[in-house]
Motif scaffolding. Structure first.
Motif, PDB file in Angstrom:
ATOM      1  N   GLY A  46       0.772  -1.240   0.000  1.00  0.00           N
ATOM      2  CA  GLY A  46       0.000   0.000   0.000  1.00  0.00           C
ATOM      3  C   GLY A  46       0.796   1.279   0.000  1.00  0.00           C
ATOM      4  O   GLY A  46       0.375   2.262   0.583  1.00  0.00           O
ATOM      5  N   CYS A  48       2.296   2.840  -3.039  1.00  0.00           N
ATOM      6  CA  CYS A  48       2.255   3.707  -4.224  1.00  0.00           C
ATOM      7  C   CYS A  48       0.899   4.360  -4.418  1.00  0.00           C
ATOM      8  O   CYS A  48       0.807   5.446  -4.949  1.00  0.00           O
ATOM      9  N   ARG A  49      -0.161   3.698  -4.013  1.00  0.00           N
ATOM     10  CA  ARG A  49      -1.535   4.189  -4.103  1.00  0.00           C
ATOM     11  C   ARG A  49      -2.029   4.328  -5.541  1.00  0.00           C
ATOM     12  O   ARG A  49      -3.120   4.853  -5.782  1.00  0.00           O
ATOM     13  N   SER A  52      -5.388   2.718  -6.670  1.00  0.00           N
ATOM     14  CA  SER A  52      -6.635   3.195  -6.063  1.00  0.00           C
ATOM     15  C   SER A  52      -7.831   2.989  -6.991  1.00  0.00           C
ATOM     16  O   SER A  52      -7.719   3.121  -8.212  1.00  0.00           O
ATOM     17  N   THR A  65     -12.479   6.491  -2.106  1.00  0.00           N
ATOM     18  CA  THR A  65     -11.291   6.024  -2.811  1.00  0.00           C
ATOM     19  C   THR A  65     -10.527   5.057  -1.912  1.00  0.00           C
ATOM     20  O   THR A  65     -10.283   5.356  -0.746  1.00  0.00           O
ATOM     21  N   HIS A  70      -4.528  -3.654  -1.062  1.00  0.00           N
ATOM     22  CA  HIS A  70      -4.552  -4.190   0.300  1.00  0.00           C
ATOM     23  C   HIS A  70      -5.937  -4.134   0.942  1.00  0.00           C
ATOM     24  O   HIS A  70      -6.078  -4.467   2.117  1.00  0.00           O
ATOM     25  N   LEU A  89      -6.349  10.705 -10.249  1.00  0.00           N
ATOM     26  CA  LEU A  89      -5.540  10.453  -9.053  1.00  0.00           C
ATOM     27  C   LEU A  89      -4.256   9.707  -9.427  1.00  0.00           C
ATOM     28  O   LEU A  89      -3.154  10.082  -9.024  1.00  0.00           O
ATOM     29  N   ILE A  93      -0.456  11.084  -9.021  1.00  0.00           N
ATOM     30  CA  ILE A  93       0.564  10.421  -8.192  1.00  0.00           C
ATOM     31  C   ILE A  93       1.817  10.166  -9.027  1.00  0.00           C
ATOM     32  O   ILE A  93       2.934  10.462  -8.604  1.00  0.00           O
TER      33      ILE A  93
END
Lengths: 909, 550
Positions: A46, A48-49, A52, A65, A70, A89, A93
């Motif tokens: 969990g 790098c996200r 999502s 979100t 995970h 998003l 990122i």
């Protein structure tokens, strides 16, 4: 009723406990949801996200979100993978990542195979809007190590390397330092790779999504034009390797994630130690020694020479004047051919292999107790066991991938791990119980363990009643052992032994693993039988998560015995003295096969010294360097008229050859290897044999034909077809059936294989208890008085056996010589400092070895390796063998020591 | 987070604790030396990179801390008060510049000018007595502030004596622990650490997991600059906290209580330890307390300087001796917490509420405050107030009453107050009238009650500078695990700084993209929370901020 959840408003069935990401990936294409920190063999993290997604409780409802990697999926959830918001998003990122990443893709080694590059392209980054700010592009490369490299300017802080080092290898070399924006991957105390304790397994390099951690072979680069999946040659674990090549040249090796054996992992030998294959010292022509000099000759000439000589010996001295030593590094098919050559062409049972000096007691001992001389279970059973008992094995060095799994097991506090070993091995450090017994007392200590299991009433009475025989007699003798005496000779207390025994016996499922510390003793076979008895009396056999699991040393030591490379059993373990069996062999081979048992390796040397052996053909085995009592071996070879050595390199043994046959490495031929869990796996030719060499199987076929036996050319499918007709447990093994993960024997004619042996009955009917009392080895009863120290032998991670292959790779830069482990008190007594040479003297001779002072060994115990011909430790090992299987007692050598004057160190002579 | 490390570090239990040992090793020089860290790595079987990695995370363990002798508070209240430049200048008369470090919030927000020297905190006028502070074992570290309850006095009620105070605990031990838990659930007491999660449920989750070993952790890592209510409770009401932990242990079947107290509160560590010793003397802890089957013991772990350790999973990692990086959830600590064992983490003030609930019943607590926010709440006011200090108010009390009546209004012009720490909302003074002190009112108005600390932003303090300070703090304290927070807080600070110091104009779309990325993408409330005050600033101080944006 099956539970469902929705992916982009379409219903799909969910699995209990799975993450949203794996749920999505089961139904949709892999990169529908991109990730950077996720990896196939690592726990969800969990960081790098990028994975999502938006999640709602009703169709098109209000969303939250969540990171899909995970977050568990729950019933009725609506997961939206590609809304404008999540797409934005992800893009935002990745844009942030690119503010601290060099944009030099065109010159980057992973150009075209970089996960960051792929994800950036996928999310559609076109520019980085942030003004230039602080960054870490200045970080210097670490090129200190012969294999591992790092360039942390490319690091995206996904922790995959740290997690691989922890969750896969269990080594903890890598971590993060600092925090926040300035956090940085470190090795050890912020050392270089070379200065750290890195074991060079390369798990971090394979895990890294960019080129931040890589290796000198640039294994993530995409120069390769082909990849070939094959099996590693370096131990009995049988790792699958994916070898990248370009124009017939090997570029690099990775471990495939879908390999059941190694799941994307392997060790530095499998991954990096391949450069021996085209080393300039490779033997590249047949040679005949004339006037003391090797002369290069043609294949025709050498075949004629050998055929004439062997035919002559056969006529003049009879078939038993010849013997062969086959190689556990060769394929099943080659081993089959070698034993067939001796049995069907020469007509002798004088065929043996290196199993003699390693696991012959395992095969014999387990056959006596169970009827089958092979591992009862699979390594994967570790997932379902509660207790492991590791006896006389140092798997983190000798079987690194299995070793890593055992270490992972031992680290978990709910698991029980028992290590019986004179040395505090890596596994012993993590174990619940470490019984540091004196070398040569296995039988005594295991009897004590069984004594407590019986006397504490922890036996599985139902199992004993239904599935075994001989228990009552066994019990009577067992309960009369002298505990005081055992404590005294073994150096371990009854309390420690009792605790370990109780732990093993009370675990719901217990698995044992053993290595050469069990077999290479005068009572090796008896010890194997005790380990088998322990499983019997506690009912730890015949189901998942239990069993007796020898850790086979060389890659195909299981297979060579399966194929009949033993003087008393032919292909498929059939008794050569049995008329029924021989009838079958005679019909199959089309000739009469001999009915009397042949020479074991030590007997071959004895016969040679008695003048009875005229010829010996040794494939891929350096008996001079690795068999005990070197001087005796040399004399035996010198006494043999024709010594044929089929090898890759001019080994110590090859130097004594009369004829050299240049064979091919595992990378240059096809066939099968059988790993320590009876898994027959396909070895696929990666490159052509280097010019002047041939696959070993073809050489044997050529000589068979030259001697008048009609044997078709060597092909793996053709050979397997032949073998499947004579080896009962290979009945259903066909080349095209092996697939990517092979088959575990016995394999029925329809191709069904076997993960667990002895589920309902033993091969021999009932499991047999047989009590054997401990006896002190002759080596000590005769010599301990004058030679008060006990030398035992071990292996190092970096090198394989005689080192002929590994010493011709960069592994040599990581570990450069053999050394002697000596306890600080002993070193002090003899005024020996770390790194100084110690003169070891046994009744056979003397050698000088460099000291490494460590309390890994107890006082009075020494340990060393025999990977280097510069030391030739076997000059001092002796002639004591296992009473049953004749496996040499490498593990107990009576020696005395003093600080060396350098006289016996070969290079100083 | 590493499962393996949790297992290995748990092998030695709490007695032999890696994090504790690193703290002790750092004492002489400010950072543990490499040989000592290598030895510890060997002892705990965890590899040198892990001891080094852990040490390098913390302000008071990392190599850069070597040689630091005195620390100046740079918490929001001190920054806004503008006192710290003077403090640093004074310190320079006695210390080399490289001997002066920073600590982020010593909890002296009521009088500012705070600094830390040799295990003690000083504030207010103490800097003018630097000579006697350095030369002698002075007691100039004492501070006084207003302590007052406006309604029901619970958390600030004077301590009676140990026998009377623990009587309800001994009585609870006679009851079924399920019934005791019921009282807590009835009270509907919600977590005071910021998230407002019902404490009874949290305890129940942990109770429901079968395991021989469980832990109760008191989160006393009050890192929010401007907040000192935990400090107040630890130093003035330590038994209320210990009582709460004992009861929590009883209802969850946990045997171990750990107080994780921040390094910046050295006095609190000593006071709480004395209180624990007192319990021991009175046989109120240990094996089979009062012949019940319940056993419980305490351990204090002193933190080493990291704001993120206030996040419960980071805190758990910290106690273990791992790098305090935030863990993914699930598994929740109740299932798999400290050393992979079931664990409940509660804030100091939440725990302190239990004495009243157990003594008077859950209904009594529930009757105080509002429908959904029951009980009383501590509010800490900074030095801009005429009456700075600690105020206990019933939930639902108008904020204006707290500020104007209890606090006595501001000493000088203030344009906004930040309530609930650096991740709390930025409330313009015009909005004070609309708010009452309870979770619902704040959240409905786009703010956050959080820990209810009140930090004033003076009228002459530029809001852009305040934004830059928030991002700077968030970036400095980011654990670095998740990408949005590690990179986003840093880039936010850079954008603000660039706009402040040059004619650079921030792209409004980029800025809102950044805030959304932090908000939606971050792993925990640290990165996820920082956009709230920034968005408040953009909304309420548009006039002031417009010049910095495109």
């Amino acid at each position: 009723m099956n539970k469902i959840a929705y992916i982009d408003n379409k219903a799909f069935e969910i699995k209990e406990g799975e993450t949203m990401l794996s749920f999505i990936r089961r139904y949709k294409e892999k990169n529908l949801v991109p990730t950077l920190c996720d990896a196939p063999n690592l726990d969800p993290f969990g960081s790098c996200r990028v994975c999502s997604v938006e999640v709602a409780l009703e169709a098109n409802g209000s969303v939250k979100t969540m990171a899909s990697c995970h977050t568990p999926v729950t019933e009725g959830q609506y997961i939206y993978t590609s809304t404008e918001a999540v797409k934005a998003l992800r893009k935002n990122i990745v844009e942030l990542v690119l503010t601290d990443h060099p944009l030099d893709c065109l010159t980057c080694e992973v150009n075209g195979n970089c996960e960051l590059q792929t994800v950036a392209a996928q999310v559609g980054i076109r520019d980085v809007r942030y003004p230039e700010g602080d960054n870490h592009l200045y970080r210097m490369k670490d090129l200190s190590h012969p294999y591992m490299t790092s360039d942390l300017s490319k690091c995206i802080n996904c922790y995959r390397c740290v997690r691989a080092c922890d969750e896969v290898q269990g080594e903890f070399i890598l971590s993060m330092s600092g925090r926040g924006f300035d956090s940085k991957i470190i090795k050890g105390l912020d050392d270089s790779f070379m200065d750290s304790d890195c074991v060079s397994c390369g798990a971090c390099s394979q895990a890294c999504p960019t080129s931040a951690i890589s290796d000198v072979f640039q294994s993530k680069a995409i120069q390769a034009t082909d990849t070939t999946r094959t099996i590693c040659t370096y131990c009995g674990v049988g790792c699958n390797l994916e070898v990248s090549t370009s124009n017939g040249e090997i570029l690099s090796i990775q471990a495939p994630y879908d390999a059941e054996v190694n799941q994307g992992h392997t060790c530095l030998k499998g991954r990096y130690a391949f450069k021996f294959y085209d080393h300039p010292e490779r033997l590249n022509s047949p040679m005949i020694k004339r006037n003391g000099e090797f002369e290069k000759v043609t294949w025709d000439e050498v075949y004629d020479y050998i055929a004439n000589k062997l035919t002559g010996f056969k006529e003049e001295f009879g078939p038993d004047s010849m013997a062969g030593i086959s190689s556990s590094r060769c394929t099943n098919e080659e081993n089959y051919l070698m034993q067939k050559f001796y049995r069907a062409v020469i007509n002798t049972n004088n065929i043996d292999g290196c199993a003699r000096v390693c696991h012959s007691p395992t095969a014999l001992g387990m056959q006596r107790t169970y009827g089958t001389g092979a591992a009862t279970n699979s390594i994967d059973d570790l997932k379902d066991t509660n207790c492991i008992m590791v006896i006389g094995a140092n798997p983190t060095d000798a079987h690194p991938v299995t070793g890593a799994k055992l270490k992972q097991f031992a680290m978990k506090s709910d698991n029980v791990s028992i290590v019986l070993d004179p040395r505090r091995t890596e596994l012993a450090r993590y174990a619940t119980h470490h019984i540091a017994l004196r070398p040569g007392t296995n039988v005594a200590v295991l009897n004590m363990m069984m004594y407590y299991i019986v006397s504490e009433g922890l036996v599985d009475e139902t199992f004993i009643e239904n599935r075994t025989e001989g228990f009552e007699d066994f019990k009577k003798e067992l309960l009369s052992i002298d505990l005081d005496h055992i404590e005294q000779i073994s150096g371990v207390t009854r309390d420690e032994v009792r605790a370990a025994a109780m732990a093993y016996a009370t675990a719901p499922n217990a698995m044992s693993f053993h290595g050469l510390g069990v077999t290479e003793h005068s009572q090796g076979t008896f010890t194997v039988m005790q380990i088998a008895d322990l499983a019997l009396m506690t009912g730890n056999i015949g189901r998942r998560g239990v069993g007796v699991n020898p850790l086979r040393g060389q890659n195909n030591v299981q297979g060579s015995a399966d194929m009949g490379v033993q003087p008393h059993q032919g292909a498929g373990y059939l008794d050569v003295t049995n008329d029924e069996v021989n009838k079958k062999y005679n019909e199959f081979y089309g000739v009469e096969v001999p009915k009397h048992i042949g020479y074991k390796i030590p007997e071959m040397f004895d016969a040679a010294l008695e003048g009875k052996l005229k010829s010996i053909w040794i494939i891929g085995e350096d008996v001079v360097q690795t068999d005990p009592n070197t001087q005796k071996v040399i004399k035996a070879l010198e006494a043999t008229d024709l010594v044929i050595v089929q090898e890759l390199f001019m080994t110590e043994t090859a130097k004594y050859a009369d004829v050299i046959l240049p064979g091919a490495s595992f990378l240059e031929k096809s066939g099968t290897f059988t790993n320590g869990e009876r898994r027959v796996q396909a070895v696929r030719q990666v490159v052509e044999p280097i010019p002047g060499t041939k696959p070993d199987g073809q050489i044997i076929v050529d000589i068979m034909n030259r001697m008048g036996y009609n044997q078709p050319d060597y092909t793996p499918d053709g050979m397997l077809e032949e073998i499947s007709q004579i080896v009962p447990f290979f009945a259903g093994i066909k080349w095209e059936r092996l697939g990517i993960n092979g088959l575990q024997w016995p394999v029925a004619a329809d191709g069904t294989d076997t993960k667990i042996l002895h589920t309902t009955e033993f091969k021999r009917g009932k499991g047999k208890f047989e009590f054997n009392a401990w006896e002190e080895t002759v080596e000590l009863t005769e010599h301990a008085k004058d030679y008060p120290y006990i030398l035992t032998t071990n292996r190092e991670l970096e090198h394989y056996n005689c080192g002929a292959m590994t010493r011709r790779t960069a592994n040599e830069q990581i570990l450069q010589d053999d050394y002697l482990m000596i306890h600080p008190n002993d070193a002090k007594t003899h005024l020996i400092n770390d790194g100084e040479y110690v003169c070891l003297e046994s009744p056979r001779g003397k050698v000088d070895v460099k000291a490494r002072i460590t309390d890994e060994v107890k006082q009075g115990i020494l340990s060393t390796t025999f990977h280097f011909p510069e030391i030739m430790i076997n000059n001092i090992t002796g002639d004591v063998h296992d009473s049953e299987a004749m496996c040499p007692e490498y593990k107990v050598v009576a020696v005395r020591i003093r600080k060396s004057k350098g006289k016996y160190k070969k290079e100083l002579v | 987070m590493s499962d393996n490390l949790s297992e290995l570090l748990g092998r030695k239990g709490l007695k032999d604790n890696l994090f504790d040992k690193l703290g002790k090793l750092a004492k002489p020089e400010g950072t543990p030396n490499n040989e000592a860290m290598a030895k510890l790595a060997d002892e705990f079987l965890i590899g040198k990179a892990n001891t080094f990695g852990t040490a390098s995370f913390y302000d008071f363990l990392k190599p850069e801390n070597k040689g630091k002798k005195v620390y100046v508070c740079n918490g929001t209240a001190c920054v806004c008060a503008g006192t710290q430049e003077k403090v640093i200048n004074s310190l320079k008369s006695k210390f080399d510049a490289e001997e002066i470090g920073h600590m982020t919030c010593l909890g002296r927000c009521h009088e500012n000018s705070a600094f830390h020297y040799d295990g003690k905190n000083y504030s207010g006028d103490a800097i003018s007595n630097l000579n006697s502070i350095i030369d002698s074992d002075s007691n100039l570290n004492q501070d006084t502030y207003n302590i007052k309850a406006s309604g029901k006095q619970i958390l600030t009620a004077p301590f009676s004596n140990i026998t009377d105070y623990y009587q309800p605990f001994l009585e609870a031990l006679q009851k079924d622990s399920a019934d005791v838990l019921e009282e807590i659930k009835t009270s509907n007491v919600r977590g005071r650490g910021g998230a407002g999660f019902p404490m009874g449920l949290k305890l129940q989750f942990c109770r429901n997991v079968e395991n021989e070993t469980k832990f109760i952790i008191c989160n006393a890592d009050e890192g929010d600059p401007g907040a000192y209510s935990d400090r107040y409770l630890l130093e003035h009401q330590p038994h209320s906290v210990l009582f709460g932990m004992l009861i929590s242990g009883y209802v969850t079947h946990a045997k171990y209580g750990i107080l994780y107290i921040r390094a910046e509160y050295p006095e609190a560590v000593k006071i709480v330890q004395d209180a624990i010793d007192e319990l021991k003397t009175n046989n109120l802890i240990g094996e089979n307390i009062n012949s019940s089957d319940f056993s419980f013991d305490f351990k204090i772990i002193q933190a080493q300087g990291s704001y993120i350790c206030g996040e419960e999973t980071a805190l758990i990692n910290s106690i273990e001796g791992q790098r305090p990086e935030v863990r993914v959830r699930p598994p929740f600590p109740a299932q798999k917490g400290l050393f992979n064992k079931p664990t409940t983490v509660n804030n100091v003030e939440t725990l302190a509420a239990l004495h009243y609930i157990i003594s008077n019943g859950g209904e009594a607590w529930k009757a105080i405050g509002t429908e959904r926010s029951s009980g009383t709440k501590l509010v800490s006011l900074d030095s801009f107030f005429n009456n700075p200090g600690m105020y206990e108010v019933e939930m639902g009390t108008p904020l204006s009453y707290v500020i104007n009546e209890l606090g006595g209004g501001f000493k000088s012009d203030v344009k906004a107050v930040q309530i609930g720490g650096p991740l709390g909302g930025l409330v313009p003074v015009s909005k004070i009238e609309d708010l009452t002190v309870d979770f619902e009112s704040f959240s409905k108005n786009g703010f956050l009650l959080g820990h209810a600390s009140v930090v004033s932003v003076p009228s002459d303090y530029p809001i852009m500078k305040f934004i830059e300070h928030l991002f700077d703090f968030a970036a400095y304290e980011s654990c670095g695990k998740c990408f949005p927070c590690r990179l986003g807080t840093k880039r936010g600070q850079e954008l603000a700084e660039k706009a402040l110091t040059s004619d650079y104009k921030i792209d409004k779309k980029l800025f809102t993209d950044l805030l959304t990325t932090l908000e939606q993408g971050s792993l925990c409330a640290h990165g996820g929370g920082i956009p709230l005050p920034v968005r408040n600033a953009l909304q309420y101080f548009d006039d002031e901020l417009r010049q910095y944006f495109n």
